[in-house]
Design an enzyme around this catalytic site. Structure first.
Site, PDB file in Angstrom:
ATOM      1  N   LYS A 189       0.852  -1.195   0.000  1.00 13.14           N
ATOM      2  CA  LYS A 189       0.000   0.000   0.000  1.00 13.14           C
ATOM      3  C   LYS A 189       0.890   1.248   0.000  1.00 13.14           C
ATOM      4  CE  LYS A 189      -3.839  -1.810   2.838  1.00 13.14           C
ATOM      5  NZ  LYS A 189      -4.954  -1.708   1.893  1.00 13.14           N
ATOM      6  N   ARG A 240     -10.027 -11.780   2.219  1.00 12.21           N
ATOM      7  CA  ARG A 240     -10.815 -12.897   1.678  1.00 12.21           C
ATOM      8  C   ARG A 240     -10.022 -14.194   1.705  1.00 12.21           C
ATOM      9  NH1 ARG A 240     -11.528  -9.595  -3.837  1.00 12.21           N
ATOM     10  NH2 ARG A 240     -11.168  -7.916  -2.331  1.00 12.21           N
TER      11      ARG A 240
HETATM   12  N1  BES Z   1      -8.059  -3.952   4.743  1.00 13.41           N
HETATM   13  C1  BES Z   1      -8.238  -3.553   3.405  1.00 13.41           C
HETATM   14  C2  BES Z   1      -9.558  -2.818   3.180  1.00 13.41           C
HETATM   15  C3  BES Z   1      -9.633  -1.462   3.827  1.00 13.41           C
HETATM   16  C4  BES Z   1      -9.183  -0.345   3.147  1.00 13.41           C
HETATM   17  C5  BES Z   1     -10.178  -1.328   5.070  1.00 13.41           C
HETATM   18  C6  BES Z   1      -9.261   0.895   3.743  1.00 13.41           C
HETATM   19  C7  BES Z   1     -10.258  -0.093   5.659  1.00 13.41           C
HETATM   20  C8  BES Z   1      -9.798   1.029   5.000  1.00 13.41           C
HETATM   21  C9  BES Z   1      -8.213  -4.761   2.479  1.00 13.41           C
HETATM   22  O1  BES Z   1      -7.397  -5.790   2.870  1.00 13.41           O
HETATM   23  C10 BES Z   1      -7.707  -4.265   1.170  1.00 13.41           C
HETATM   24  O2  BES Z   1      -6.577  -3.878   1.104  1.00 13.41           O
HETATM   25  N2  BES Z   1      -8.549  -4.300   0.152  1.00 13.41           N
HETATM   26  C11 BES Z   1      -8.195  -3.858  -1.132  1.00 13.41           C
HETATM   27  C12 BES Z   1      -8.741  -4.859  -2.130  1.00 13.41           C
HETATM   28  C13 BES Z   1      -8.235  -4.662  -3.535  1.00 13.41           C
HETATM   29  C14 BES Z   1      -6.759  -4.969  -3.613  1.00 13.41           C
HETATM   30  C15 BES Z   1      -9.015  -5.567  -4.441  1.00 13.41           C
HETATM   31  C16 BES Z   1      -8.791  -2.473  -1.355  1.00 13.41           C
HETATM   32  O3  BES Z   1      -9.913  -2.230  -0.896  1.00 13.41           O
HETATM   33  O4  BES Z   1      -8.135  -1.646  -1.949  1.00 13.41           O
HETATM   34 MN    MN Z   2      -5.387  -5.509   2.193  1.00 12.06          MN
END
Ligand code: BES
Ligand code: MN
Ligand code: ZN
Length: 509
Positions: free
Chosen positions: A291, A365
């Protein structure tokens, strides 16, 4: 601070702060008039002087003067609270009024308070609801996370109050009011536990820490001996063939844990359990699909689903709900490293379904699918997973509603209804089969991402492949479980109130 409900006759009560509603255009309630003529005159005179107009959430505090008859001096203070025009209130207005009165009360030095605000007229809500809602809100406003402050804050706390009384008029409503109050206190305790766990940073709140807290929870409730805990280590997780879960933990030096909590409250031991599954990523860097720095802030909250399961177990056990509940928490850390999963890797889940990992940041997931397969052994009545799963959910619903997606509409309906009652609301999104097309992989059975469109839905659709053998609902709480930055950064304890309302409704059936 202790809460209690009291019927009628305030004048026989001891010193304290009396909390009374006043309305726009100088009106006071009939109840205030009946309370004490001398006091009512003083209230009317305060209004006349213009110190309070009666608009919603205005407050004014005064020290009543002694009366000849010696009645109203029993109250050291009177807190007037504006309640708008004399008419039915919305839920939102009622919460505004309770919030304002609580903030004003906090600034006083009262040891006791007697509030008449639970008797306000709120559309389609009974006294039990009003007491439950207001008590939870007051506890919410009193929450602070100071575990890591060397100097504890000096912000006023209602904890200085020894006792807070909700005054009600009708004796016949006393029992249900007391039940509601007991529920509110237990739910607030659950919410506080969930917040504490969420707020604890990932250098301390590791999977092992969560496991330890689960064991402490069982000990806390050892009286009824109703909660038991089992913790599975990496070796056992491997033996279960949870290849998808294990792929997420590979880069981390922290040991993964599969925590199960079991609460047996039903009269019949063999009653099918309600199974709650909570995402327990103690920190989500994204892994090799790293990230950007600003998106990583607040990723200690990525275990709020797990914390919710613990908070619900705590509250349900405190209330001795007559149902069986099992909590399943897959917990690990998602960080890069020499051993971390790469994009393009293919893993085999416990169910046998193979998964192409196109993005290691879609890790929630990957741990949940194996935990969901694991749930089959409990022959659940329903399975509900709770996860901060997608940023897309925050885009769609913001902080107001959790997303609910389900393969069984009656379950979705029950959750939506529990959300309406608890004001910890959810909104349903569809998981039609057509969306599965986005999860096709050229090399494996499934791909772990579904492209830029409908991100929350495709995440749920991914999970749906692992929940075909039971009734299941998924709660995406990315927007509701925490605020990720700014002044109000912190865990919210949601959706503990919604789930508790769902369980209370279940227990009543
Ligand atoms: N934990 C994150 C989702 C999240 C993002 C929660 C911001 C709270 C605040 C999750 O693991 C994630 O990174 N999801 C990705 C999925 C994508 C790579 C398909 C996302 O939402 O960007
Ligand atoms: Mn994630
Ligand atoms: Zn995550």
């Amino acid at each position: 601070m202790e809460f209690a409900v009291k019927v009628g006759a305030p004048l026989k009560q001891k010193i304290g702060c009396l909390i009374l509603p006043v309305y726009e255009s100088g009106k006071i309630s009939d109840q205030t008039k009946k309370l004490d003529a001398h006091l009512a005159t003083q209230v009317l005179s305060v209004i006349k002087k213009g110190d309070i107009e009666g608009k919603i959430s205005q407050t004014f505090l005064f020290h009543p003067s002694l009366s000849q008859s010696g009645s109203s001096e029993k109250f050291e203070r009177v807190l007037l609270v504006g309640c708008g025009k004399l008419r039915t209130l919305t839920d939102y207005e009622y919460k505004e009024i309770i919030t304002a009165s609580t903030c004003a009360l906090k600034k006083t030095h009262s040891a006791e308070a007697y509030s008449y605000l639970a008797e306000l007229d709120v559309q389609n809500r009974d006294i039990a609801w009003k007491i439950k809602c207001a008590t939870e809100l007051m506890r919410e406003l009193d929450y602070e996370f100071t575990d890591f402050k060397t100097k504890k804050s000096h912000t006023p706390k209602i904890k200085r109050l020894r006792k807070f009384y909700w005054m009600i008029y009708n004796k016949k409503e006393l029992y249900k009011s007391e039940v509601a109050l007991e529920q509110a206190v237990a739910i607030s305790d659950g919410v506080s536990l969930t917040k504490d766990l969420g707020n604890t940073p990932a250098n301390i709140c590791t999977p092992s820490y969560l496991a330890q807290k689960a064991e402490e929870l069982a000990k806390l409730h050892k009286k009824g001996n109703k909660i038991s805990v089992a913790i599975l280590e990496a070796k056992e997780i491997k033996a279960l063939k949870m290849g998808s879960f294990l792929s997420v933990t590979q880069g981390s030096p922290e040991a993964p844990k599969l925590i199960t909590l079991s609460y047996r409250g039903a009269k019949k031991k063999e009653d099918k359990p309600i199974v709650l599954v909570g995402k327990g990523i103690t920190f989500d860097t994204g892994g090799n699909s790293l990230k950007p720095p600003t998106s990583m802030i607040g990723m200690k909250f990525d275990m709020c689903g797990a914390a919710t399961v613990m908070g619900v177990m705590h509250a349900a056990a405190s209330l001795q709900l007559p149902i069986n509940i099992i909590g399943v928490i897959p917990s690990c850390e998602n960080i890069p490293g020499g051993k971390a999963t790469r994009p393009d890797d293919i893993v085999t889940s416990m169910s046998g379904i193979t998964i192409e990992i196109a993005n290691t940041d879609a890790e929630g997931r990957l741990i949940l699918c194996d935990a969901l397969t694991y749930c089959e052994r409990y022959h659940p009545e329903v399975v509900i997973d709770i996860a901060t799963l997608t940023g897309a959910c925050i885009v769609a619903l913001g902080g107001q509603a959790s997303a609910v997606m389900s393969n069984y509409q009656p379950l979705a309906n029950d959750l939506l209804k529990a959300g309406q009652t608890s004001l910890d609301r959810a909104w349903q999104l569809p998981i039609w089969e057509e969306y599965q097309l986005q999860l096709k992989s050229p090399v494996a059975d499934l791909c772990n991402i579904g492209g830029p469109e409908a991100g929350s839905i495709t995440a749920a659709c991914f999970l749906a492949n692992f929940t075909k053998n039971f009734h299941w609902a998924h709660l995406d709480v990315a927007g509701t479980a925490a605020r990720y930055c700014g002044d109000k950064k912190g865990a919210t304890g949601r959706p503990v109130p919604m789930l508790m309302q769902y369980l209370i409704n279940k227990a009543e059936k």
